[in-house]
Each structure stands twice: as structure tokens, then as C-alpha cells.
Design an enzyme around this catalytic site. Structure first.
Site, PDB file in Angstrom:
ATOM      1  N   THR A  43      -1.569   7.634   6.626  1.00  0.00           N
ATOM      2  CA  THR A  43      -0.135   7.636   6.935  1.00  0.00           C
ATOM      3  C   THR A  43       0.719   8.297   5.848  1.00  0.00           C
ATOM      4  OG1 THR A  43      -0.002   5.427   5.931  1.00  0.00           O
ATOM      5  CG2 THR A  43      -0.335   5.537   8.316  1.00  0.00           C
ATOM      6  N   GLU A  44       0.095   8.985   4.916  1.00  0.00           N
ATOM      7  CA  GLU A  44       0.820   9.522   3.765  1.00  0.00           C
ATOM      8  C   GLU A  44       1.998  10.417   4.146  1.00  0.00           C
ATOM      9  OE1 GLU A  44      -3.327   8.589   2.122  1.00  0.00           O
ATOM     10  OE2 GLU A  44      -2.442   9.274   4.016  1.00  0.00           O
TER      11      GLU A  44
END
Length: 257
Positions: free
Chosen positions: A133-134
Site C-alpha cells: 500500500t506504499e
């Protein structure tokens, strides 16, 4: 308090993430303790297989965002050193001389999904979510990308890394990110049974050499890859395990590994 617990039982080393109040989020201290624990397990003659698991409700939520915020005050050189620490841990797990099994009882997100990516086998509960999810917080999944592309291919890796979306355990299995899905009530037992099967049926030397072979040949062209593979083939023929295994097979004896 130790952030990574270490225990060996029946030739299986259990490394347990132990920061449940922070959802086992990764900071510098935890990464350092993980690296030391994997080194300890790799040298531990009592341990043949390694299981990575976690305390609390979440397997690992990735990087500690509070810690990342503090790092924004660092110099570029300091941030290079911190990033290199995580890169070294990931490389260490990938190149380790022993098989590593992930026992995923809860969500594995961002860096936590990275840890799952690096393991040779992974068992997860149906309720676990996976994802990198960066990009949703302005960050990038830099280090894990090298290993994820190798594991599931560039197309699926692009889908996961660029979207930042979470996927179910079922979808993660379809992508090849994890191997097995099992109910939480049976998770520990299934992992233990699988680890014991590897202990009893397979040569430790052969599993370690096979991991080394797969890690190196992917960076070589065909000619050099074949040359490296042939050399490893020849070296393994001279090993004690190979001599023992072939002799037992020819004599119709059960091999005791």
C-alpha cells in the site's frame, strides 16, 4: 522486551514478531533483531527449518509510520543506511541456507507483505489481506519489488505495486504470492506438519543448495547459468548427503535425514 522471540522445537526454529501493540510494524530495532534471529537460526545445528510467525492480531502492518516520520528529519546518507538495513534483511531471508515458512494468521501489509514474499513457503488464514500500500501514502515499495517480480512476474507485480490495493488470501494464492490457505484453528498444526515433512524427507544440504541455485541463475545469461548449474551439480555429487541418499536408495534402505 524482545521484539523477535526465538525458540527451537523438534528441529524447527520459530521466529515470532513480538510487537503486537504496534501491529508488529517494522522499525530499525525490529529489523535488526529479525536479522540477528535469522542469522542465529541459520547457524543453529538444532534447527533445520525456520517458521516466521507473529503475536497479536496482525502478522505485520509494514513500516512503523511514526518511525518513518522521524526519518524525514534524517540526512540522505542516514536514510540510505536505514533503507540498506531493510534491503540486507530481505536479501538475507532470500539467500538463507535454510527453508523459511511464513505462518500468516492475520493481515500482511506493505513491508509485512514483503516479509511474506521473501519466505519460501507461506500458509495463511482465509481472512488475511495482502498488499503493498506504499503508493497510497506517497511512499514506494522499492526493496520488495525486486523479489516480488521474481516471484510472481512483472505483470502481476505491477498490478499490486502500482494500485496499492489489498487482495484476499484466495487472490494472493492465485497470484502465487502465498502457497496454502488454512483455517486459523488448524494453522499452527498444518505449518508444523509441513515443516516436519521437510525435516524428515529432505536433505538440508540439498534444500540450501537448491535455494542458492535458484537465487543466482536468474541474474545470469543462459551460458553462464548453465555453467553455474553444472558446477553446483558436480559439487553436490561429492557431498556427504548425496552419497548417503544414493547409497540408501540403492540398498533399499530408508533415508534418515
Amino acid at each position: 522486551m524482545s521484539l523477535v522471540e526465538y525458540e527451537v522445537n523438534d528441529r524447527i526454529a520459530y521466529l515470532t514478531l513480538n510487537r503486537p501493540d504496534k501491529r508488529n510494524a517494522l522499525n530499525s530495532e525490529m529489523v535488526a533483531q529479525l536479522s540477528e534471529s535469522f542469522k542465529r537460526a541459520s547457524l543453529d545445528e538444532a534447527a533445520k527449518i525456520i517458521v516466521l510467525k507473529a503475536n497479536g492480531k496482525v502478522f505485520c502492518a509494514g513500516a512503523d509510520l511514526g518511525y518513518l516520520q522521524q526519518l524525514q528529519q534524517n540526512t540522505f546518507e542516514e536514510n540510505i543506511a536505514d533503507s540498506t538495513q531493510l534491503a540486507s534483511l530481505f536479501e538475507q531471508i532470500y539467500m538463507l541456507n535454510k527453508v523459511v515458512i511464513a505462518q500468516i494468521h492475520g493481515h500482511a501489509i506493505a513491508g509485512g507483505c514483503g516479509l511474506a514474499t521473501l519466505c519460501d513457503f507461506s500458509f495463511a488464514v482465509p481472512e488475511a489481506n495482502f498488499g503493498y500500500t506504499e503508493v497510497k501514502i506517497g511512499f514506494i515499495p522499492a526493496i520488495v519489488s525486486l523479489f516480488l517480480i521474481r516471484k510472481i512476474g512483472e505483470g502481476k507485480a505491477r498490478e499490486l505495486l502500482l494500485s496499492g490495493e489489498l487482495i484476499s488470501a484466495e487472490q494472493a494464492q492465485v497470484y502465487g504470492l502465498i502457497n496454502y490457505i488454512t483455517e486459523e484453528s488448524e494453522l499452527s498444526l498444518k505449518v508444523q506438519e509441513f515443516a516436519r515433512k521437510l525435516c524428515h524427507n529432505n536433505s538440508a544440504q540439498s534444500m540450501g543448495s537448491t535455494k542458492k541455485l535458484m537465487a543466482h541463475i536468474q541474474t545470469m545469461d543462459l551460458t553462464n547459468g548453465l555453467r553455474f548449474a553444472a558446477r553446483m551439480n558436480a559439487e553436490t555429487r561429492e557431498s556427504a548427503d548425496c552419497k548417503k541418499g544414493i547409497a540408501a536408495f540403492l540398498n533399499k534402505q530408508e533415508i534418515q535425514w
